[in-house]
Design a protein around this motif. Sequence first.
Motif, short mmCIF file in Angstrom:
data_model
loop_
_atom_site.label_atom_id
_atom_site.label_comp_id
_atom_site.label_asym_id
_atom_site.label_seq_id
_atom_site.Cartn_x
_atom_site.Cartn_y
_atom_site.Cartn_z
N GLU A 150 35.56 44.87 31.77
CA GLU A 150 34.95 43.47 31.92
C GLU A 150 35.15 42.54 31.37
OE1 GLU A 150 32.08 40.51 31.48
OE2 GLU A 150 32.93 41.35 30.05
N SER A 154 36.47 39.09 32.25
CA SER A 154 36.13 37.68 31.57
C SER A 154 37.11 36.72 30.47
CB SER A 154 34.69 37.80 31.05
OG SER A 154 33.87 38.78 32.44
N GLU A 155 37.71 37.82 29.62
CA GLU A 155 38.63 36.60 28.47
C GLU A 155 39.17 35.63 29.63
OE1 GLU A 155 37.50 35.49 25.88
OE2 GLU A 155 35.39 36.99 26.28
N LEU A 157 39.29 34.20 32.01
CA LEU A 157 39.18 33.12 32.96
C LEU A 157 38.45 31.91 31.44
CD1 LEU A 157 36.28 34.72 34.97
CD2 LEU A 157 38.36 34.32 35.19
N GLN A 158 38.58 32.23 30.50
CA GLN A 158 38.64 30.90 29.33
C GLN A 158 39.88 31.13 28.81
OE1 GLN A 158 36.07 30.24 28.86
NE2 GLN A 158 34.32 31.40 30.20
N CYS A 164 42.16 28.15 34.77
CA CYS A 164 41.13 28.23 34.68
C CYS A 164 40.39 26.89 35.03
CB CYS A 164 40.48 28.59 34.02
SG CYS A 164 41.41 30.28 32.81
N THR A 197 25.96 40.05 37.57
CA THR A 197 27.54 39.08 38.44
C THR A 197 28.75 40.15 39.13
OG1 THR A 197 27.07 38.16 35.73
CG2 THR A 197 29.54 38.71 37.03
N TRP A 199 32.37 40.22 40.87
CA TRP A 199 33.90 39.82 40.99
C TRP A 199 34.68 39.66 42.12
CZ3 TRP A 199 36.36 38.33 36.53
CH2 TRP A 199 35.56 38.38 34.92
N ARG A 208 34.14 35.20 39.43
CA ARG A 208 33.65 35.92 38.78
C ARG A 208 31.82 35.02 38.99
NH1 ARG A 208 32.84 36.27 32.35
NH2 ARG A 208 31.16 34.46 32.99
N ASP A 210 28.43 34.97 38.22
CA ASP A 210 27.42 34.88 37.37
C ASP A 210 25.88 34.57 38.08
OD1 ASP A 210 29.28 35.79 35.55
OD2 ASP A 210 28.76 34.18 34.66
#
Length: 241
Positions: A150, A154-155, A157-158, A164, A197, A199, A208, A210
Amino acid sequence: MTQEFDLVASLARGVEGRSGAWSFIRSFAARWISALESGDGWAKADLDTAEERLGLRLPPALREAYLLFGHRPDLTSNHDVLLGPAELYVDDAKKALVFRHENQGAASWGILLDSLREDDPAVFIRSDLADKSAERWEDWLERLSLCFVEIVLSESLQADEEHCDFLDPDDDSIESLEANSVRLPFPAYPLGEEHGTRWFLGQDVLLRDDDGMALLARGRTAEDLDRMRDLIPGDWLNAHR
């Protein structure tokens, strides 16, 4: 010629246990970010020193993750922060070993001290509250290796704005998401939440959801992301077309 990476199938194996999780992370990094190399993890000596300082044993899953990719901030710390071995600590209440912080200090992730003997223990999250007496370690994910999958997803996406984006979704957005992408075989979380959450993958775009409150996306290429923006119309944060 390298074998084509099937994200859905690889993730399905990755959620089953530690070896599958590390295999997924290797393949995902190679296909979507950049391949893991020697030196991307912490040295065994760094982890041994952390154990000596803390006076406790790090679970095998934590050691394996740190040894494999713990030195890759692009996989672990674009937004929230994976602590280095010298930064690991036990919380003031002596309940958990903390290994990750939310980027503004609003929450921490940890492993309960009484589960450190497990090979792949559950992960808990604690919100940083004004009333410290109200803070509790709450369920996050059932295994540490699952949490690291995860984290990497998740990282990813940033990262940079070209690949992104973020959307404040409405009901139509979620309907378009579900119609134009496939639900990934990753359990909804935090544990115990009714929805949580989720995916998705759509045309080489990782998404993702949320719980309908935020929609984050990463395209393998900028063009992939543009196509998904067309399929899920809305006021995307980084859309400058």
